[in-house]
Structure formats: structure tokens, C-alpha cells
Design an enzyme around this catalytic site. Structure first.
Site, PDB file in Angstrom:
ATOM      1  N   ASP A  11     -51.454   2.771 -86.409  1.00 37.01           N
ATOM      2  CA  ASP A  11     -51.158   2.501 -85.005  1.00 37.01           C
ATOM      3  C   ASP A  11     -52.484   2.355 -84.262  1.00 37.01           C
ATOM      4  O   ASP A  11     -53.282   3.294 -84.231  1.00 37.01           O
ATOM      5  CB  ASP A  11     -50.352   3.694 -84.461  1.00 37.01           C
ATOM      6  CG  ASP A  11     -50.036   3.587 -82.988  1.00 37.01           C
ATOM      7  OD1 ASP A  11     -50.592   2.720 -82.290  1.00 37.01           O
ATOM      8  OD2 ASP A  11     -49.220   4.412 -82.535  1.00 37.01           O
ATOM      9  N   ILE A  12     -52.704   1.209 -83.652  1.00 35.56           N
ATOM     10  CA  ILE A  12     -54.017   0.953 -83.020  1.00 35.56           C
ATOM     11  C   ILE A  12     -54.279   1.918 -81.862  1.00 35.56           C
ATOM     12  O   ILE A  12     -55.430   2.207 -81.540  1.00 35.56           O
ATOM     13  CB  ILE A  12     -54.120  -0.525 -82.571  1.00 35.56           C
ATOM     14  CG1 ILE A  12     -55.588  -0.940 -82.383  1.00 35.56           C
ATOM     15  CG2 ILE A  12     -53.297  -0.797 -81.322  1.00 35.56           C
ATOM     16  CD1 ILE A  12     -55.804  -2.440 -82.269  1.00 35.56           C
ATOM     17  N   ASN A  25     -49.855 -10.576 -72.675  1.00 33.87           N
ATOM     18  CA  ASN A  25     -49.326 -11.869 -72.236  1.00 33.87           C
ATOM     19  C   ASN A  25     -50.055 -12.256 -70.952  1.00 33.87           C
ATOM     20  O   ASN A  25     -50.791 -11.453 -70.376  1.00 33.87           O
ATOM     21  CB  ASN A  25     -47.805 -11.835 -72.055  1.00 33.87           C
ATOM     22  CG  ASN A  25     -47.395 -10.807 -71.028  1.00 33.87           C
ATOM     23  OD1 ASN A  25     -47.762 -10.908 -69.858  1.00 33.87           O
ATOM     24  ND2 ASN A  25     -46.649  -9.799 -71.455  1.00 33.87           N
ATOM     25  N   GLY A  33     -44.164  -4.422 -77.981  1.00 35.49           N
ATOM     26  CA  GLY A  33     -45.113  -4.449 -79.105  1.00 35.49           C
ATOM     27  C   GLY A  33     -46.343  -3.601 -78.861  1.00 35.49           C
ATOM     28  O   GLY A  33     -46.284  -2.514 -78.280  1.00 35.49           O
ATOM     29  N   VAL A  34     -47.472  -4.127 -79.306  1.00 40.45           N
ATOM     30  CA  VAL A  34     -48.722  -3.382 -79.207  1.00 40.45           C
ATOM     31  C   VAL A  34     -49.123  -3.214 -77.722  1.00 40.45           C
ATOM     32  O   VAL A  34     -49.699  -2.188 -77.337  1.00 40.45           O
ATOM     33  CB  VAL A  34     -49.812  -4.067 -80.064  1.00 40.45           C
ATOM     34  CG1 VAL A  34     -50.324  -5.340 -79.473  1.00 40.45           C
ATOM     35  CG2 VAL A  34     -50.946  -3.128 -80.368  1.00 40.45           C
ATOM     36  N   ASP A  35     -48.783  -4.174 -76.902  1.00 37.55           N
ATOM     37  CA  ASP A  35     -49.059  -4.116 -75.454  1.00 37.55           C
ATOM     38  C   ASP A  35     -48.352  -2.900 -74.832  1.00 37.55           C
ATOM     39  O   ASP A  35     -48.979  -2.081 -74.117  1.00 37.55           O
ATOM     40  CB  ASP A  35     -48.545  -5.430 -74.836  1.00 37.55           C
ATOM     41  CG  ASP A  35     -49.053  -5.691 -73.432  1.00 37.55           C
ATOM     42  OD1 ASP A  35     -49.916  -4.952 -72.968  1.00 37.55           O
ATOM     43  OD2 ASP A  35     -48.567  -6.665 -72.819  1.00 37.55           O
ATOM     44  N   THR A 124     -48.577 -12.058 -84.153  1.00 35.77           N
ATOM     45  CA  THR A 124     -47.698 -11.986 -85.338  1.00 35.77           C
ATOM     46  C   THR A 124     -46.395 -11.230 -85.094  1.00 35.77           C
ATOM     47  O   THR A 124     -45.606 -11.045 -86.021  1.00 35.77           O
ATOM     48  CB  THR A 124     -48.426 -11.334 -86.535  1.00 35.77           C
ATOM     49  OG1 THR A 124     -48.762  -9.982 -86.182  1.00 35.77           O
ATOM     50  CG2 THR A 124     -49.675 -12.090 -86.917  1.00 35.77           C
ATOM     51  N   TYR A 127     -44.677 -13.185 -80.766  1.00 34.87           N
ATOM     52  CA  TYR A 127     -45.118 -14.591 -80.717  1.00 34.87           C
ATOM     53  C   TYR A 127     -44.980 -15.319 -82.062  1.00 34.87           C
ATOM     54  O   TYR A 127     -45.380 -16.493 -82.178  1.00 34.87           O
ATOM     55  CB  TYR A 127     -46.540 -14.684 -80.163  1.00 34.87           C
ATOM     56  CG  TYR A 127     -46.637 -14.455 -78.656  1.00 34.87           C
ATOM     57  CD1 TYR A 127     -45.497 -14.291 -77.862  1.00 34.87           C
ATOM     58  CD2 TYR A 127     -47.871 -14.411 -78.016  1.00 34.87           C
ATOM     59  CE1 TYR A 127     -45.588 -14.075 -76.489  1.00 34.87           C
ATOM     60  CE2 TYR A 127     -47.969 -14.207 -76.631  1.00 34.87           C
ATOM     61  CZ  TYR A 127     -46.826 -14.038 -75.875  1.00 34.87           C
ATOM     62  OH  TYR A 127     -46.922 -13.837 -74.511  1.00 34.87           O
TER      63      TYR A 127
HETATM   64  N1  AR6 Z   1     -50.591  -0.753 -83.623  1.00 37.21           N
HETATM   65  C1  AR6 Z   1     -50.962  -1.802 -84.389  1.00 37.21           C
HETATM   66  N2  AR6 Z   1     -50.210  -2.929 -84.509  1.00 37.21           N
HETATM   67  C2  AR6 Z   1     -49.062  -2.978 -83.803  1.00 37.21           C
HETATM   68  C3  AR6 Z   1     -48.609  -1.912 -82.975  1.00 37.21           C
HETATM   69  C4  AR6 Z   1     -49.444  -0.765 -82.892  1.00 37.21           C
HETATM   70  N3  AR6 Z   1     -49.118   0.286 -82.131  1.00 37.21           N
HETATM   71  N4  AR6 Z   1     -47.409  -2.260 -82.411  1.00 37.21           N
HETATM   72  C5  AR6 Z   1     -47.113  -3.494 -82.885  1.00 37.21           C
HETATM   73  N5  AR6 Z   1     -48.095  -3.912 -83.738  1.00 37.21           N
HETATM   74  P1  AR6 Z   1     -46.876  -8.018 -80.753  1.00 37.21           P
HETATM   75  P2  AR6 Z   1     -47.739 -10.778 -80.089  1.00 37.21           P
HETATM   76  C6  AR6 Z   1     -48.196  -5.183 -84.482  1.00 37.21           C
HETATM   77  O1  AR6 Z   1     -45.460  -8.423 -80.628  1.00 37.21           O
HETATM   78  O2  AR6 Z   1     -46.995 -11.333 -81.247  1.00 37.21           O
HETATM   79  C7  AR6 Z   1     -45.792  -8.254 -76.001  1.00 37.21           C
HETATM   80  O3  AR6 Z   1     -44.570  -8.056 -75.374  1.00 37.21           O
HETATM   81  C8  AR6 Z   1     -46.919  -5.939 -84.740  1.00 37.21           C
HETATM   82  O4  AR6 Z   1     -46.251  -5.431 -85.887  1.00 37.21           O
HETATM   83  O5  AR6 Z   1     -47.313  -6.732 -80.182  1.00 37.21           O
HETATM   84  O6  AR6 Z   1     -49.155 -11.248 -79.838  1.00 37.21           O
HETATM   85  C9  AR6 Z   1     -46.858  -8.841 -75.072  1.00 37.21           C
HETATM   86  O7  AR6 Z   1     -46.690  -8.373 -73.752  1.00 37.21           O
HETATM   87  C10 AR6 Z   1     -47.457  -7.338 -84.970  1.00 37.21           C
HETATM   88  O8  AR6 Z   1     -47.872  -7.532 -86.319  1.00 37.21           O
HETATM   89  O9  AR6 Z   1     -47.858  -9.157 -80.090  1.00 37.21           O
HETATM   90  C11 AR6 Z   1     -46.605 -10.310 -75.180  1.00 37.21           C
HETATM   91  O10 AR6 Z   1     -45.554 -10.709 -74.319  1.00 37.21           O
HETATM   92  C12 AR6 Z   1     -48.698  -7.402 -84.089  1.00 37.21           C
HETATM   93  O11 AR6 Z   1     -48.982  -6.045 -83.708  1.00 37.21           O
HETATM   94  C13 AR6 Z   1     -46.171 -10.495 -76.620  1.00 37.21           C
HETATM   95  O12 AR6 Z   1     -45.604  -9.249 -77.012  1.00 37.21           O
HETATM   96  C14 AR6 Z   1     -48.547  -8.225 -82.824  1.00 37.21           C
HETATM   97  O13 AR6 Z   1     -47.224  -8.071 -82.298  1.00 37.21           O
HETATM   98  C15 AR6 Z   1     -47.333 -10.781 -77.529  1.00 37.21           C
HETATM   99  O14 AR6 Z   1     -46.854 -11.066 -78.819  1.00 37.21           O
END
Ligand code: AR6
Length: 170
Positions: A11-12, A25, A33-35, A124, A127
Site C-alpha cells: 500500500d503506497i 484526476n 483507488g489510490v487517490d 491501471t 482508468y
Molecule cells: N497503494 C498502491 N497501489 C494502489 C493503492 C494503494 N493504496 N490503491 C490502489 N492501487 P487507480 P487510475 C493501485 O484506480 O487508474 C481515482 O478515482 C490499483 O490497484 O487508483 O490512474 C482518481 O481520482 C491500480 O493498479 O488510478 C481518478 O479519478 C493503480 O493503483 C482515477 O481513479 C491505479 O489505480 C484514476 O485512475
């Protein structure tokens, strides 16, 4: 100089680094997600900075492929660097924009003087960028971007992501 690449499964928001990159975004106002995880664990100071940035420089939002820095709030880091990845398959879903996220984040990290930077696998999740292709773009871009950052740490949440990045590192 280019950065040394390391891989971590996890977890980052639990990482200790000078800068932690957020897959944000364009609104900079949070999301899933990570955000969502970064804002939850980092606390309200990050959102306050994001709102200020939006008001002063990015009233129309942060364009895809660009990056800006805020405080890291309660995270074990000095800064969060927010970047906006492209949506796979959508208009503007250009691989060059995904590469730009990594380049621009490293440029901002250099401006800040960050030496260790943790990245998630941008684009990933929500998006929908295919993991292998995203890992290839991430690793190739970091390998070819001159920077004073010493360590780029990719923090991958699951085995599938970790293995995709490990294959790229060979
Ligand atoms: N630590 C590390 N990696 C993570 C974590 C974490 N805590 N949580 C998720 N991931 P995403 P995107 C991974 O959807 O595709 C948001 O709503 C996850 O498994 O977080 O760039 C934003 O506000 C995946 O492999 O980002 C935007 O609207 C990767 O992080 C949109 O999502 C990216 O997944 C951005 O979409």
C-alpha cells in the site's frame, strides 16, 4: 543520472519516501483507488492544498500528463505529487501522456529536491490501462529520464501488478 528502480508489493500510503505520487484526476479534489487512500490516510491538509492550487493555477483542473506537488499531510513523506493519467481507450488516451506522467512527476520531484519517490501503477485501475503495457511505459520512461532522484520505487498493490513490473525490470 537516472534513478535506481526498486519494486515493493503493498500500500503506497504506508511507504516512507520524500515524495509519494498520486494517480489523481483533473479536478484534484480526490476520488477512489489510490487517490482516495492517499487523502484518507494523509488527512485534510492535502485537500486544502489541492483546493488552493486549483484556485490559483489550475482553475480548470490539472491537464492529463501533468504533475503538481502538495504537502503530504500525515503521510510519512514530505510531498505528494499529483499526476493525472490518461483513460485507456478514451479520446486523448495516448501512451505518450502516460509516459508524461512519469516524466513530469520526476521533473517536479527534481524541483523539490526529492531523492526518493514512490509511484503507483498510474492509470491501471479506474482508468483501465492494461497492466503489462503500463508497466513497460513506466519502466522505459523512468529509465530514460535524466533526474537527480536516486530511487524510484514502484509500489504495487497486488501480485499481478508486481509481476508485470518485475518482468519489465528483467
Ligand atoms: N497503494 C498502491 N497501489 C494502489 C493503492 C494503494 N493504496 N490503491 C490502489 N492501487 P487507480 P487510475 C493501485 O484506480 O487508474 C481515482 O478515482 C490499483 O490497484 O487508483 O490512474 C482518481 O481520482 C491500480 O493498479 O488510478 C481518478 O479519478 C493503480 O493503483 C482515477 O481513479 C491505479 O489505480 C484514476 O485512475
Amino acid at each position: 543520472m537516472t534513478a535506481t528502480i526498486t519494486l515493493v508489493r503493498g500500500d503506497i500510503t504506508r511507504q516512507s519516501a520524500d515524495a509519494i505520487v498520486n494517480a489523481a484526476n483533473s479536478s484534484l479534489l480526490g476520488g477512489g483507488g489510490v487517490d482516495g487512500a492517499i487523502h484518507r490516510r494523509g488527512g485534510p491538509a492535502i485537500l486544502e492544498d489541492c483546493r488552493r492550487l486549483r484556485a490559483s493555477h489550475h482553475g480548470k483542473g490539472l491537464p492529463t500528463g501533468r504533475a503538481v506537488a502538495t504537502t503530504a499531510g500525515d503521510l510519512d513523506a514530505r510531498w505528494v505529487i499529483h499526476t493525472v493519467g490518461p483513460v485507456h481507450g478514451a479520446p486523448g488516451g495516448d501512451p505518450e501522456l502516460l509516459a508524461s506522467c512519469y516524466r513530469e512527476s520526476l521533473r517536479v520531484a527534481d524541483e523539490l529536491g526529492a531523492r526518493t519517490v514512490a509511484f503507483p501503477a498510474i492509470s491501471t485501475g479506474v482508468y483501465r490501462w492494461p497492466m503489462d503495457d503500463a508497466a513497460r511505459i513506466a519502466v522505459e520512461t523512468v529509465r530514460s529520464t535524466p533526474t537527480a532522484v536516486e530511487e524510484v520505487r514502484f509500489v504495487l498493490l497486488d501480485d499481478r501488478a508486481y509481476e508485470a513490473f518485475a518482468r519489465q525490470l528483467g
